[in-house]
Motif scaffolding. Structure first.
Motif, PDB file in Angstrom:
ATOM      1  N   CYS A  73       0.855  -1.187   0.000  1.00  0.00           N
ATOM      2  CA  CYS A  73       0.000   0.000   0.000  1.00  0.00           C
ATOM      3  C   CYS A  73       0.895   1.242   0.000  1.00  0.00           C
ATOM      4  O   CYS A  73       1.833   1.334   0.782  1.00  0.00           O
ATOM      5  CB  CYS A  73      -0.885  -0.016   1.249  1.00  0.00           C
ATOM      6  SG  CYS A  73      -1.708   1.526   1.621  1.00  0.00           S
ATOM      7  N   CYS A 117       0.312   3.359   3.784  1.00  0.00           N
ATOM      8  CA  CYS A 117       0.862   2.865   5.058  1.00  0.00           C
ATOM      9  C   CYS A 117       2.163   2.085   4.849  1.00  0.00           C
ATOM     10  O   CYS A 117       2.932   1.900   5.779  1.00  0.00           O
ATOM     11  CB  CYS A 117      -0.165   1.995   5.785  1.00  0.00           C
ATOM     12  SG  CYS A 117      -0.554   0.449   4.938  1.00  0.00           S
ATOM     13  N   CYS A 163      -4.310  -0.429   0.587  1.00  0.00           N
ATOM     14  CA  CYS A 163      -4.760  -1.641   1.276  1.00  0.00           C
ATOM     15  C   CYS A 163      -6.213  -1.405   1.713  1.00  0.00           C
ATOM     16  O   CYS A 163      -6.741  -0.298   1.565  1.00  0.00           O
ATOM     17  CB  CYS A 163      -3.871  -1.938   2.479  1.00  0.00           C
ATOM     18  SG  CYS A 163      -4.023  -0.728   3.799  1.00  0.00           S
ATOM     19  N   CYS A 209      -6.624   1.497   4.448  1.00  0.00           N
ATOM     20  CA  CYS A 209      -6.379   2.846   3.909  1.00  0.00           C
ATOM     21  C   CYS A 209      -7.455   3.242   2.898  1.00  0.00           C
ATOM     22  O   CYS A 209      -7.851   4.410   2.828  1.00  0.00           O
ATOM     23  CB  CYS A 209      -4.996   2.915   3.272  1.00  0.00           C
ATOM     24  SG  CYS A 209      -3.663   2.764   4.469  1.00  0.00           S
TER      25      CYS A 209
HETATM   26 ZN   LIG Z   1      -2.474   0.910   3.736  1.00  0.00          ZN
END
Ligand SMILES: [Zn+2]
Length: 256
Positions: free
Chosen positions: A49, A52, A65, A68
């Protein structure tokens, strides 16, 4: 996913100047609600991701992800609500819930905003700061569909579970048969509904008519239960589909 929020004629309808805003409004809220994900064992073919940099990307999220993506979606939803003053603290909102992914997301997000408003109210000294109300409406269209009664019962059970499992404030659930707009006698209403649908020969026309009747039913629920705004969870694909089909029909009618 887009939020469609319309007035119902029982109240302000359009945006009010006392729109609900808490102290954490804005797109930055996504960072406030973000919880560090648990570490994931990444295989060589997995992508991280971009936000993050810890969890694996899931499909169709633009490189995010699940957590998120959810936070990003909520931030956009909330920003849209606050930018356009769509919800005020004195509103009583009815969410049209079909059980599909879009209306489920709307229900979850509106619930989250309401919960934050409730916490702000509880934290205030006099606890008199009003919190907008939320109700949920499901239109039972079994009168015009061939769904098995067992499947319908299971769907209703799931529906009640989804709404009742939401934390306080309590949300009233209205399950209303679509034929109720014709008569309080559901059998009579069913006959009248089917008679009306039989007058339309093409499939698209029947769908349009059913959509119109569904909206009438939702407005009736809102009016009878003193909701002043109606929220529809329509995905952007669905909205695009409506726009295109309306444009084509407009052209077919020789109006272009
Ligand atoms: Zn993420």
């Amino acid at each position: 996913m887009a939020c469609g929020l319309t007035g119902t004629g029982t109240g302000t309808g359009t945006c009010g100047s006392s729109c609900y805003k808490d102290n954490n409004d804005g797109i930055e809220d996504s960072t406030n609600t973000f919880s560090p994900p648990s570490s994931t064992t990444l295989l060589p073919h997995m992508k991280l991701c971009y936000k993050c940099k810890e969890e694996e990307v899931i499909n169709s999220t633009g490189g995010l992800c699940g957590i998120c993506f959810r936070n990003s979606l909520f931030a956009k939803f909330k920003q849209s609500i606050t930018t356009h003053d769509l919800i005020s603290s004195t509103d009583n909102i009815l969410i049209a819930f079909s059980g599909g992914p879009s209306s489920r997301v709307v229900l979850e997000f509106v619930h989250e905003i309401q919960q934050k408003a409730q916490k702000n109210s509880d934290a205030s000294r006099d606890k008199l700061y009003p919190v907008f109300g939320v109700g949920v409406a499901f239109i039972d269209e079994s009168a015009v569909t061939s769904i098995a009664s067992d499947d319908l019962d299971n769907a209703m059970q799931d529906l009640r579970l989804i709404v009742s499992s939401l934390a306080l404030p309590t949300k009233e659930l209205h399950i209303v048969p679509i034929q109720s707009i014709f008569s309080t006698d559901l059998k009579d209403g069913r006959n009248k509904l089917n008679e009306l649908l039989d007058t339309v020969n093409d499939v698209t026309g029947k769908e349009d008519l059913l959509c119109h009747l569904r909206m009438l039913c939702l407005q009736k629920i809102a009016f009878e239960n003193k909701y002043n705004k109606l929220v529809l969870g329509s995905c952007t694909s669905r909205i695009a589909c409506h726009v295109l089909s309306a444009a084509v029909k407009f052209e077919d009618l020789g109006c272009a």
